[in-house]
Design an enzyme around this catalytic site. Structure first.
Site, PDB file in Angstrom:
ATOM      1  N   LYS A 171     -15.070   8.309  -3.373  1.00 25.72           N
ATOM      2  CA  LYS A 171     -16.291   8.612  -2.608  1.00 25.72           C
ATOM      3  C   LYS A 171     -16.870   9.958  -3.027  1.00 25.72           C
ATOM      4  O   LYS A 171     -18.087  10.113  -3.167  1.00 25.72           O
ATOM      5  CB  LYS A 171     -15.986   8.609  -1.100  1.00 25.72           C
ATOM      6  N   LYS A 226      -8.614  13.884   5.056  1.00 26.89           N
ATOM      7  CA  LYS A 226      -7.779  12.685   5.029  1.00 26.89           C
ATOM      8  C   LYS A 226      -6.742  12.864   6.121  1.00 26.89           C
ATOM      9  O   LYS A 226      -6.640  13.952   6.698  1.00 26.89           O
ATOM     10  CB  LYS A 226      -7.117  12.494   3.662  1.00 26.89           C
ATOM     11  N   ARG A 227      -5.958  11.801   6.426  1.00 23.08           N
ATOM     12  CA  ARG A 227      -4.905  11.977   7.419  1.00 23.08           C
ATOM     13  C   ARG A 227      -4.007  13.149   7.025  1.00 23.08           C
ATOM     14  O   ARG A 227      -3.778  13.406   5.832  1.00 23.08           O
ATOM     15  CB  ARG A 227      -4.080  10.692   7.528  1.00 23.08           C
ATOM     16  N   HIS A 281       0.797  -1.230   0.000  1.00 24.18           N
ATOM     17  CA  HIS A 281       0.000   0.000   0.000  1.00 24.18           C
ATOM     18  C   HIS A 281       0.831   1.282   0.000  1.00 24.18           C
ATOM     19  O   HIS A 281       0.272   2.368   0.183  1.00 24.18           O
ATOM     20  CB  HIS A 281      -0.919   0.059   1.215  1.00 24.18           C
ATOM     21  N   THR A 300      -8.760   6.604  -1.774  1.00 28.42           N
ATOM     22  CA  THR A 300     -10.098   6.044  -1.988  1.00 28.42           C
ATOM     23  C   THR A 300     -11.177   7.093  -1.736  1.00 28.42           C
ATOM     24  O   THR A 300     -12.300   6.961  -2.216  1.00 28.42           O
ATOM     25  CB  THR A 300     -10.345   4.823  -1.075  1.00 28.42           C
ATOM     26  N   LYS A 352       0.591  14.289   1.464  1.00 30.82           N
ATOM     27  CA  LYS A 352      -0.766  14.582   0.988  1.00 30.82           C
ATOM     28  C   LYS A 352      -0.975  16.083   0.759  1.00 30.82           C
ATOM     29  O   LYS A 352      -1.965  16.508   0.183  1.00 30.82           O
ATOM     30  CB  LYS A 352      -1.797  14.053   1.982  1.00 30.82           C
TER      31      LYS A 352
HETATM   32  N1  GPU Z   1      -2.358   3.502   3.449  1.00 31.75           N
HETATM   33 BR1  GPU Z   1       1.207   1.782   4.150  1.00 31.75          BR
HETATM   34  C1  GPU Z   1      -2.800   3.815   4.718  1.00 31.75           C
HETATM   35  O1  GPU Z   1      -3.916   4.303   4.883  1.00 31.75           O
HETATM   36  N2  GPU Z   1      -2.012   3.555   5.790  1.00 31.75           N
HETATM   37  C2  GPU Z   1      -0.800   2.968   5.667  1.00 31.75           C
HETATM   38  O2  GPU Z   1      -0.105   2.746   6.669  1.00 31.75           O
HETATM   39  C3  GPU Z   1      -0.392   2.630   4.354  1.00 31.75           C
HETATM   40  C4  GPU Z   1      -1.150   2.916   3.270  1.00 31.75           C
HETATM   41  C5  GPU Z   1      -3.222   3.814   2.317  1.00 31.75           C
HETATM   42  C6  GPU Z   1      -2.562   4.550   1.165  1.00 31.75           C
HETATM   43  O3  GPU Z   1      -1.880   5.679   1.668  1.00 31.75           O
HETATM   44  C7  GPU Z   1      -3.656   4.977   0.189  1.00 31.75           C
HETATM   45  O4  GPU Z   1      -3.108   5.601  -0.929  1.00 31.75           O
HETATM   46  C8  GPU Z   1      -4.469   3.759  -0.236  1.00 31.75           C
HETATM   47  O5  GPU Z   1      -5.600   4.152  -0.971  1.00 31.75           O
HETATM   48  C9  GPU Z   1      -4.935   2.962   0.977  1.00 31.75           C
HETATM   49  O6  GPU Z   1      -3.848   2.639   1.835  1.00 31.75           O
HETATM   50  C10 GPU Z   1      -5.627   1.673   0.600  1.00 31.75           C
HETATM   51  O7  GPU Z   1      -4.874   0.942  -0.322  1.00 31.75           O
END
Ligand code: GPU
Length: 841
Positions: free
Chosen positions: A682, A567-568, A374, A678, A573
């Site tokens: 939405k 978002k975080r 991810h 994601t 970001k």
């Molecule tokens: N993502 Br690694 C998180 O939310 N936390 C993490 O620790 C890691 C990845 C996210 C990605 O930042 C995001 O781009 C992606 O859409 C999501 O995972 C699901 O795949």
């Protein structure tokens, strides 16, 4: 089957088998009974929380009936199952989703109204289940919803944290973290005190010859902690299939609560031992896209992997099949590297406990696991120190070394001339201390590795896993572009839009097959449809404005353009790019003549998101946003032309209010850094447009909806390295407009400038790693285009409707079908009316 009711008594049982409520009257009877007996409340003591409790329990009863049948059906069918291992499941609230999937929301609405309550008020009494940080955890939740909705036999495995992600309060413009104790009343879980697993830590390895003269290893000594199962039913939409999410809680092992100590007066220290065991599952680590290498985190990972594998292996062994069938019965998906210890753990079970040969065991392991990556951000790639693993999991370290040895020998054989290659791909990094590279272990121990959007899946093949493509060939690597569940993110979050779509498409079939949305394009010129589409957006903005007023005290005009970034908070970001853009806009407004102001599109800039508690720069960004809001929102020269809002404690249930209320949302990461995203999906699915960089899933969203219906800007991923290099060594000129923004900050316009100096200096002096300056001009220009585009409401609504109609690809149902076919090789299992054919006959 052990412990089943004998044949002659089954008639009596079946006579009293629970019957689910059907009418409003039956719902009321069940709910009142639960409130009075299960909750011990009365007619004179029933607030909305109690009414929520009764309603949830009435729906839970229905859910459990389907759940039991599904589990029976899956057990008897005895076909391959999927196990989704994730340290995070960001579920949000369950009641509204249960009502939708079980059906009977209207029944409950009627029933609750008879009892003096409104269903909408009852639903909001529920505490979010927030066992996740952000996108990764929410993706796991969407996947569970799709797995059940598509009838896949699938279980989730995770940890039952007592504290989920912290609650965020904003005090004097600063983030303050408050613990999220969420288990006061949780009707959605079932404690299975009879399903426990003893988990071992520390100790040492003994090597000896067995009776046949074979060398065997056994892991001995150390301490034992008990894992207790808590099960959560996961209902599918439009099907009775109800899958299981099993969350493990840690507890002192039965022998641990030391009666010797207790009797000799050391009661306190024996209770302290107990508490130490319970800390393993006490709290979710609040970091997103960051790993900090803490021992307790490693303990969490092993505790959860070992308990889950024990459970999976136990279930497999009941079938009495030979071990070579294991990968035909079991597919395990690793959600990022967090569960990578499951790989050496399964190898350990097979060789040390089941007596298989190394090669036979390893072939089973590789066929069983799939690994989803991810992120490519270096700070998020897990590495654990060798001494720490040696101490906590001595046998696993040996196995990891053996896996590495076999792998490196294989690499050497096939690439005899490439000497550096071995060091580059070794699972062990030769640093001080040595480190175990978990992503490499995950790649080597899995049969398929996937990224989460096309660009990201390409990037992992050319960057972090480049050498592995050479070693294994490209077919080991795949892409599954992320998706979202349209049940929660369209129907539940935006019931009016869902209803409007259903009225045109002849029903709610699109909630099961989102590609049907394409039929909406036929209505893009339909006057009534367009009008209603706009009215719904407006109503959703009014709903958000009301929330903003309630929590911040600021009034915002629902007719203004709502520009949202939730978002975080993370430097990659780039919320800092957004707030600098807002300051730029504010400075421009201050210079405008009244005539110029009249031509301006009024805006509300809305931010939301949590910063990791130890991420100082992210907290500084939150502070700056709040300080800018304080100044701008009070400025009489500005009025409705600009408002800046920070919505505190962004979570799943806030997202359900926020996503339907945007005109524009921001997905503006430095190109090549956001694996997918994601929330972009939405927002568009709910009739908003996006401003974004060519990053993650934005690229595929553009391809699907058309480039006229999205506002793209900024540099491309392929240019990032060179731009960074230019910042450090080249002759780089800071963007002029950005310079004026920094001057305003430095002047103290937004409070003590010293507070924000690190943020500014990171760009001006320290290489601008996230390329804020490089993208600033095109970002501002694109926002000007958005202002112009918004003035032509007819054209704008055409874009929004067209985009919604073309979003069918981004359903998590499509993702799950792709995983099932390409990675898991599992088939759906059609539900049976009685759970098992003939079992009740
Ligand atoms: N993502 Br690694 C998180 O939310 N936390 C993490 O620790 C890691 C990845 C996210 C990605 O930042 C995001 O781009 C992606 O859409 C999501 O995972 C699901 O795949």
């Amino acid at each position: 089957v052990e412990a089943s009711i004998p044949e002659p008594q089954r008639a009596a049982w079946n006579k009293y088998a629970p019957k689910p409520f059907e009418s409003a009257e039956e719902f009321e009877r069940e709910t009142v009974k639960h409130i009075e007996t299960t909750l011990a409340r009365s007619l004179y003591n029933c607030d909305e929380l109690a009414a929520y409790g009764g309603t949830a329990l009435a729906f839970r009863d229905r859910l459990v009936i389907d759940w039991n049948k599904t589990q029976q059906n899956q057990t008897f069918a005895d076909q391959k199952r999927v196990y989704y291992l994730s340290l995070e499941f960001l579920m949000g609230r369950a009641l509204d989703n249960a009502m939708l999937n079980v059906g009977h929301k209207e029944t409950a609405k009627q029933g609750l109204s008879d009892l003096g309550f409104r269903v909408e008020d009852i639903i909001t009494q529920e505490h979010d289940a927030a066992l996740g940080n952000g996108g990764l955890g929410r993706l796991a939740a969407c996947f569970l919803d799709s797995l059940a909705s598509l009838n896949y036999p699938a279980w989730g495995y995770g940890l039952r944290y007592r504290y989920g992600i912290f609650k965020q309060e904003i005090i004097d413009g600063y983030q303050v973290e408050v613990p999220d104790y969420w288990l006061d009343f949780n009707p959605w879980e079932f404690a299975r005190h009879d399903i426990t697993v003893d988990i071992q830590f520390y100790g040492h390895v003994n090597k000896y010859q067995d009776d046949e003269g074979k060398m065997v290893c056994s892991w001995e000594g150390g301490e034992i902690v008990q894992a207790v199962a808590f099960d959560v039913p996961i209902p599918g939409y439009g099907t009775p299939t109800t899958n299981n999410l099993r969350l493990w809680a840690s507890k002192a092992a039965s022998g641990e609560f030391d009666f010797q100590k207790f009797n000799s007066g050391e009661y306190e220290s024996s209770v302290a031992d107990q508490q130490r065991a319970e800390t393993i599952s006490a709290v979710l680590y609040p970091n997103d896209n960051l790993e900090r290498g803490k021992e307790l985190r490693l303990k969490q990972q092993y505790f959860w992997c070992a308990a889950s594998l024990y459970d999976i292996v136990r279930r497999f062994k009941k079938s009495k099949r030979p071990w070579k069938d294991f990968p035909n019965q079991v597919a395990i998906q690793l959600n990022d590297t967090h569960p990578t210890l499951a790989i050496p753990e399964l190898q350990r079970i097979l060789i040390d406990q089941e007596g298989l040969d190394w090669d036979e065991a390893w072939s089973i392991v590789q066929k069983t696991f799939g690994y989803t990556n991810h992120t490519v951000l270096p700070e998020a790639l897990e590495k654990w120190s060798v001494p720490l693993i040696q101490h906590l999991l001595p046998r696993h370290l040996q196995i990891i070394y053996d896996i590495n040895l076999n792998f490196l020998q294989y690499v050497e054989r096939n690439n005899p001339k490439d000497r550096d290659l071995l060091g580059r791909v070794s699972i062990i990094e030769e640093s001080n201390p040595k480190m175990v590279r978990m992503a490499y272990l995950a790649v080597i121990g899995s049969h398929k590795v996937n990224g989460v959007a096309e660009l990201h899946s390409d990037l992992i093949k050319t960057t972090i896993f480049k050498d592995f493509v050479k070693i294994y060939g490209p077919d080991k690597f795949a892409n599954v572009t992320n998706g979202i569940t349209p049940r929660r993110w369209l129907h539940q979050a935006n019931p009016r839009l869902s209803e409007l779509i259903a009225s045109k498409l002849g029903g709610y079939g699109f909630l099961k097959d989102l590609t049907l949305l394409h039929k909406l394009e036929a209505y893009v010129d339909d006057k009534d449809f367009r009008k209603e589409f706009q009215e719904i957006k407006y109503a959703n903005k009014v709903r958000l404005a009301r929330h903003i007023k309630e929590v911040t005290g600021v009034s915002v005009n629902p007719s203004a353009l709502f520009d949202i970034q939730v978002k975080r908070i993370h430097e990659y970001k780039r919320q800092q790019l957004n707030i600098f853009g807002v300051i730029h806009r504010y400075l421009a407004i201050k210079k405008m003549s009244p005539e110029e102001k009249k031509k301006m599109t009024p805006r509300v800039s809305i931010f939301g998101g949590k910063a990791a508690p130890g991420y100082w720069m992210a907290k500084t960004v939150i502070h700056l946003i709040n300080e800018v809001g304080r100044v701008v929102n009070a400025d009489k020269d500005v009025g409705d032309l600009l408002k800046v809002i920070f919505v505190e404690d962004y979570n799943v249930s806030k997202a359900e209010i926020i996503c339907p209320a945007s005109d524009i949302s921001e997905h503006i990461s430095t190109a090549g850094t956001e694996a997918s995203g994601t929330s972009n999906m939405k927002f568009v699915l709910n009739g908003g447009l996006i401003i974004g960089t060519c990053d993650g899933a934005n690229i595929e969203i553009t391809r699907e909806i058309g480039e006229n219906n999205i506002f793209l800007f900024g540099n491309l991923a392929e240019d990032v390295d060179e731009l960074r290099h230019a910042h450090l060594y080249g002759n780089f000129q800071l963007d002029k407009e950005l310079e004026s923004v920094f001057d305003a900050i430095r002047s103290g316009m937004f409070g003590d400038a010293g507070q924000f100096s690190a943020l500014v200096n990171g760009i001006v002096e320290h290489g601008d790693y996230y390329l804020v300056s490089d993208d600033f001009a095109s970002y501002c220009k694109t926002h000007d285009m958005i202002d112009e585009a918004y003035k032509d409401q007819e054209e704008w609504v055409t874009k929004c409707i067209t985009a919604v109609a073309r979003m069918g690809f981004f359903s998590s149902d499509r993702c799950i079908d792709e995983y099932a076919e390409m990675i898991w090789n599992v088939e759906p299992l059609q539900p049976k009316a009685d759970g098992v054919d003939g079992a009740n006959g």
